[in-house]
Design a protein around this motif. Structure first.
Motif, PDB file in Angstrom:
ATOM      1  N   CYS A 109       5.919   8.580   3.065  1.00  0.00           N
ATOM      2  CA  CYS A 109       5.741  10.013   2.818  1.00  0.00           C
ATOM      3  C   CYS A 109       4.245  10.334   2.673  1.00  0.00           C
ATOM      4  O   CYS A 109       3.428   9.442   2.463  1.00  0.00           O
ATOM      5  N   CYS A 112       2.538   8.930  -0.532  1.00  0.00           N
ATOM      6  CA  CYS A 112       2.265   7.496  -0.509  1.00  0.00           C
ATOM      7  C   CYS A 112       1.131   7.167   0.459  1.00  0.00           C
ATOM      8  O   CYS A 112       0.327   6.271   0.213  1.00  0.00           O
ATOM      9  N   CYS A 131       8.089   5.135  -2.390  1.00  0.00           N
ATOM     10  CA  CYS A 131       8.524   5.871  -3.575  1.00  0.00           C
ATOM     11  C   CYS A 131       9.944   6.373  -3.340  1.00  0.00           C
ATOM     12  O   CYS A 131      10.575   6.037  -2.343  1.00  0.00           O
ATOM     13  N   CYS A 134      10.547   7.938   0.066  1.00  0.00           N
ATOM     14  CA  CYS A 134      10.222   7.267   1.329  1.00  0.00           C
ATOM     15  C   CYS A 134      10.444   5.758   1.254  1.00  0.00           C
ATOM     16  O   CYS A 134      10.659   5.213   0.179  1.00  0.00           O
TER      17      CYS A 134
HETATM   18 ZN    ZN Z   1       6.509   7.924  -0.816  1.00  0.00          ZN
END
Ligand code: ZN
Ligand code: ZN
Ligand code: FE
Length: 762
Positions: A109, A112, A131, A134
Motif C-alpha cells: 500500500c 508502506c 500492514c 496490504c
Molecule cells: Zn501497507
C-alpha cells in the motif's frame, strides 16, 4: 435511556483486513461495551449500550467497513446486555466446520511504500514490509483462522517494536499477521555462482548490475520465482528464451510506475485503474510504436503484458537509477510447461542452467501463485480475464443460489479447479497445463489444501467428458476411492454456463450460447469447438455447429496449423500442391491424403479455433506454432481496420459452413489481396454469422440473451465486432469479466451444471 444487547455475526472477507480494530474504534465512538473476535466463520461481536447506538453500529458496520473488507452478511440477534465496562478484542475462536473466505495477496500500500522510502522509518528499505491494508495473504496461509502461528511467518518471533505495533488497535499494523522488520523478519540474499552475498544492499546492487549487463537472474517473489532480464536488450531476451525453451510466447514485463508505462503503451482510464489496483495484474496493453522494448519480448504482437511492482522487493529492484534497466522482463520461474517454482533449493536445482544468479529470501511460500493476466476490452472498457491468479484468487464468486459442496476438476490446459459451498464458488488460481507429473501433483496438492482451508467435503465431483484429461482421471479415481457421485459435463456447455453464472443469471434462465473454442470433447465423440447452444444451467441443445472437417494428425494439427489448411482446402475441392509450390510439406502430403480417405488419425472437428488456424496458415502467416492460439493471435494482429468487407458463411438447419468463406479467401489470395484485409474480412464475416445465427435462434425460441464463451472470445476484435452487432440487433450480450473465457474458467461452469442437474433431480 434503555440498555440493550446484541450478538452479531459478520461474514465475508473480514479477517486480515483491519476489521476488528475498526469495530473497536466504532465501539469507542458509540460508547458500546463488550467484545469482538475472529472465528473461523467470520467475525463475531457482543455489544451492549443504548438501543440507538446499537442501530447506528449495525449501519456503520456496513457503510464504514475498511477498504479491503467484503461483507457478505450481517446477522444480529438480541442478547441480554453484558456486564462489561469496556470494549475488548478477544482471541480468535476456531469453529469446527465453519469457514471464512481468505483475502487474496495484495500489493504493497502507499503508506508502506512511504515507509520503505523513509530513511527515518524502521522499515526503511525493508523488502517485506506490510500492514493490515496490504501484503501477502493466501500465499502464506497454512490454515485458518488467519493468525500468525498458522502462516509461514510462524517461525519468525516478533521483536518488541513489531509486537507493540501488532498489539496497538490504533496502529495500522494491529494484528497484521505477517508484520516483521529488519530486526525480526525474513531477509534476502544473493547467490552468484558459489558466492553468497548476505548483505541486503550488496545483494540488490549485484542483481541489478547483472541485469544491466544482460544476464538472466532468478528472483524469489510472492507466489513463486521469476526469471528476469533487461527488456530492452534483445540478446538477453533471446538468452532467456533459448534457455527456457520458450521460442515465441510473449513475456511479461515490469515497469517501475505508471508514467513509465505511458511512455511505452497506450493506457485508457479503465486500464490504468486495473494496473494500479492492489491486485496488480499483468495487463495486456497496446504497444506504442518505436519503443525501446526488444521485439523479442513479444514477437508479432500488438500488445505487451505489463505489470507494476507489487512487493517492496520489486520496488527496490526496479528503483530508477542511471545504468539500471527501466523495464524488466519478469516471467514465471519454471522449466517449460512445469509449475512455477516456490522453493529455494528446487530453484537452484532447476533454474541453474537458465539463471546466472539468484535473489533468494527465507519467507516460505505455502501456496504457489502465478501472476494474473488481464485485459480491458476496448469497446466496453470492462475487464476480460485471461489468467485469474494472484490478486484475484481465492476471492470467491458469489452465486445466485445456495449450493451443495462440489469439486469441479476443470479442463486439461490452463487448468483451474472450483470448490463450492453455500453461496460461494472458489475458483482456484491458475494451476497450469495438466500434461506432466509435476503439474498434476500441484493440482492434487492445491485441491487438498483448499478443501481443508475452506472446510469443503465435496458431495459431488464434476468433470469434463474427455476421458484422457488428467483432471477427468483424477475425478474418476477419487470418486472410486471415496464413493462420491460424479457428474460429467460437456466442455462447451460448461463454458456457456460459466458465463451465465458469473453474470448472475437466475436458475431457470436460458441463453443462446456461442461456444467458440480450440477444442473440447463432444457428446458424439467428435472434437467440438464451434458450438451454438440453447443452454440452461442443467442442460443444453446443440442448435448449430461448424461443419465437421478432419483434424489431420490429431494433436499434431494443433501445433501445425498448415494441416488444418490442408483439411479445409480438401473440403472445398482444392489440391494443396496446386496452390502451394513450396516443397516444405511435400513428404507429409501422401500421409494426409491417406488420413482424409481413411479417417485414421483424423477425428472430426467443428472447432472455430482450428478454422482460425487454417485461415492464418493459408494467409501465409504461420504453418507451425509454438504455443496454443498463436496463429489466431497473429491473424487478429494483422486485421486492417479500414477494411469493411466480410466473407460469407452458409447456414443450414443445424450446421454452418465455412466453405464459401474458404472459397472467397482463395480468390482473394490469388488476387494478391493483402493479408490485413483478408484477416479483417474473416473476422467481420464471423461476427455477421454470430448475429445471423442469434436471430435464427431467437425466431425459434424467443431467447434474447446471448452468452459468448470459449477461448476464441479472447480475440478482442471478434468480441467487439460481435458485441456491436448483437447489441444493435436488440440482444443482451453476456461476456466474461470475472473468470477467463478460456479453459481457466470452465470449472465454474462444471460445478454450476452439477449443482443444477442434481438439484432438478431432487
Ligand atoms: Zn501497507
Ligand atoms: Zn520486528
Ligand atoms: Fe475450451
Amino acid at each position: 435511556m434503555s440498555q440493550a444487547g446484541l450478538r452479531v455475526q459478520v461474514k465475508g472477507i473480514v479477517q486480515g483486513v483491519g476489521f476488528r480494530p475498526f469495530v473497536y474504534n466504532l465501539a469507542q465512538r458509540l460508547d458500546l461495551r463488550g467484545w469482538v473476535r475472529n472465528t473461523s466463520g467470520g467475525v463475531e461481536l457482543e455489544v451492549s449500550g443504548e438501543a440507538d447506538a446499537l442501530q447506528q453500529m449495525l449501519q456503520a458496520l456496513r457503510e464504514e467497513a475498511p477498504p479491503l473488507a467484503q461483507i457478505d452478511s450481517i446477522n444480529a440477534a438480541d442478547h441480554s446486555p453484558n456486564g462489561f465496562t469496556g470494549f475488548e478484542i478477544r482471541h480468535s475462536q476456531a469453529m469446527p466446520g465453519a469457514f471464512q473466505p481468505v483475502s487474496a495477496d495484495l500489493s504493497i500500500c502507499p503508506d508502506c511504500l512511504d515507509d520503505v522510502r523513509d530513511p527515518a522509518s524502521r522499515y526503511y528499505r525493508y523488502p517485506f514490509v506490510n500492514c493490515t491494508n496490504c501484503g501477502p495473504r493466501f500465499t502464506i496461509i497454512r490454515d485458518l483462522p488467519y493468525d500468525r502461528p498458522l502462516t509461514t511467518l510462524a517461525d519468525f518471533a516478533m521483536c518488541p517494536d513489531c509486537s507493540a505495533e501488532y498489539q496497538d488497535p490504533a496502529n495500522r499494523r494491529y494484528h497484521a499477521q505477517p508484520v516483521s522488520c529488519p530486526e525480526c523478519g525474513p531477509h534476502i540474499w544473493a547467490l552468484v555462482g558459489r558466492e553468497s552475498i548476505e548483505n541486503q544492499e550488496l545483494a540488490l546492487t549485484c542483481i541489478r548490475q547483472l541485469v544491466a549487463k544482460g544476464e538472466v537472474v532468478a528472483i524469489k517473489g510472492l507466489g513463486g520465482f521469476h526469471l528476469a532480464c533487461d527488456a530492452s536488450n534483445p540478446i538477453a531476451v533471446n538468452l532467456l528464451r533459448t534457455r527456457k525453451r520458450r521460442p515465441d510466447k510473449p513475456l511479461a514485463v515490469m515497469m517501475p510506475d505508471v508514467e513509465t508505462v505511458r511512455r511505452y503503451c497506450e493506457l485508457s482510464q479503465a486500464e490504468e485503474a486495473e494496473l494500479i489496483s492492489n491486485r496488480r495484474p499483468i495487463l495486456l496493453l497496446r504497444k506504442r510504436p518505436d519503443t525501446q522494448i526488444a521485439e523479442e519480448v513479444a514477437p508479432n504482437q500488438t500488445t505487451l503484458g505489463v505489470m507494476l511492482p507489487y512487493t517492496p522487493l520489486h520496488y527496490l529492484l526496479l528503483e530508477p537509477a542511471s545504468g539500471i534497466p527501466e523495464v524488466w522482463v519478469m516471467t514465471s520461474g519454471n522449466r517449460s510447461e512445469e509449475p512455477i517454482i516456490t522453493e529455494n533449493q528446487k530453484a537452484l536445482d532447476q533454474l541453474g542452467e537458465i539463471a546466472s544468479a539468484f535473489l533468494l529470501h527465507n519467507r516460505p511460500i505455502q501456496t504457489r501463485m502465478d501472476d494474473s493476466v488481464m485485459r480491458v476490452e476496448v469497446s466496453s472498457q470492462t475487464l476480460s480475464p485471461i489468467r485469474r491468479s494472484r490478486g484475484y484468487a481465492p476471492t470467491p464468486l458469489r452465486l445466485a443460489w445456495q449450493t451443495r459442496p462440489i469439486l469441479a476438476t476443470g479442463a486439461e490446459l490452463k487448468n483451474a479447479f472450483c470448490l463450492t459451498r453455500e453461496g460461494y464458488a472458489f475458483l482456484s488460481q491458475h494451476i497450469g497445463d495438466l500434461q506432466n507429473y509435476e503439474t498434476l501433483q500441484a493440482f492434487e496438492e492445491a485441491i487438498a489444501h483448499q478443501e481443508h482451508l475452506f472446510r469443503i467435503h465435496p458431495e459431488l465431483i464434476a468433470h469434463d467428458l474427455h476421458p484422457d484429461y488428467l483432471s477427468t482421471r483424477y475425478a474418476l479415481e477419487r470418486s472410486e476411492r471415496e464413493g462420491t457421485p460424479l457428474v460429467g459435463v460437456q466442455h462447451h456447455h460448461a463454458h456457456i454456463v460459466a458465463c451465465m453464472a458469473e453474470n448472475g443469471l437466475a436458475a431457470d434462465e436460458r441463453v443462446i450460447g456461442f461456444s467458440f473454442d480450440g477444442s473440447g470433447y463432444g457428446s458424439d465423440g467428435a472434437i467440438w469447438g464451434g458450438e451454438v447452444l440453447e443452454a440452461g444451467y442443467a442442460d443444453f441443445e446443440r442448435a448449430f455447429h461448424l461443419q465437421y472437417v478432419p483434424l489431420l494428425g490429431g494433436d499434431r494439427a494443433v501445433r501445425e496449423p498448415w494441416r488444418m489448411a490442408f483439411s479445409w482446402l480438401n473440403q472445398i475441392g482444392y489440391q494443396w500442391d496446386q496452390v502451394f509450390s513450396d516443397s516444405q510439406h511435400v513428404d507429409s502430403l501422401a500421409v494426409l491424403r491417406h488420413q482424409v480417405e481413411t479417417g485414421i488419425n483424423a477425428p472430426l472437428t467443428s472447432s472455430v479455433g482450428r478454422l482460425f488456424d487454417a485461415v492464418a496458415a493459408l494467409s501465409g502467416l504461420r504453418g507451425e506454432v509454438s504455443y496454443e492460439g498463436q496463429a489466431a493471435i497473429e491473424l487478429e494482429n494483422r486485421v486492417d481496420t479500414e477494411e469493411t468487407g466480410a466473407y460469407p458463411f452458409a447456414v443450414n438447419e443445424h450446421v454452418f459452413s465455412a466453405e464459401p468463406t474458404l472459397l472467397a479467401i482463395m480468390e482473394d489470395l490469388s488476387a494478391k489481396i493483402p493479408v490485413g484485409r483478408i484477416a479483417a474480412r474473416f473476422h467481420s464475416g464471423l461476427a455477421d454469422l454470430v448475429l445471423r445465427l442469434a436471430e435464427t435462434m431467437n425466431e425459434r425460441s424467443g431467447l434474447t440473451k446471448v452468452a459468448l464463451s470459449g477461448g476464441v472470445w479472447q480475440n478482442m476484435t471478434l468480441l467487439s465486432a460481435a458485441r456491436r452487432r448483437l447489441q444493435n440487433g436488440g440482444f443482451t450480450v453476456l461476456t466474461h469479466h470475472k473468470v477467463p473465457a478460456n479453459d481457466g474458467g470452465i470449472a465454474l461452469g462444471q460445478a454450476t451444471v452439477a449443482h443444477h442437474r442434481i438439484h432438478m433431480e431432487g
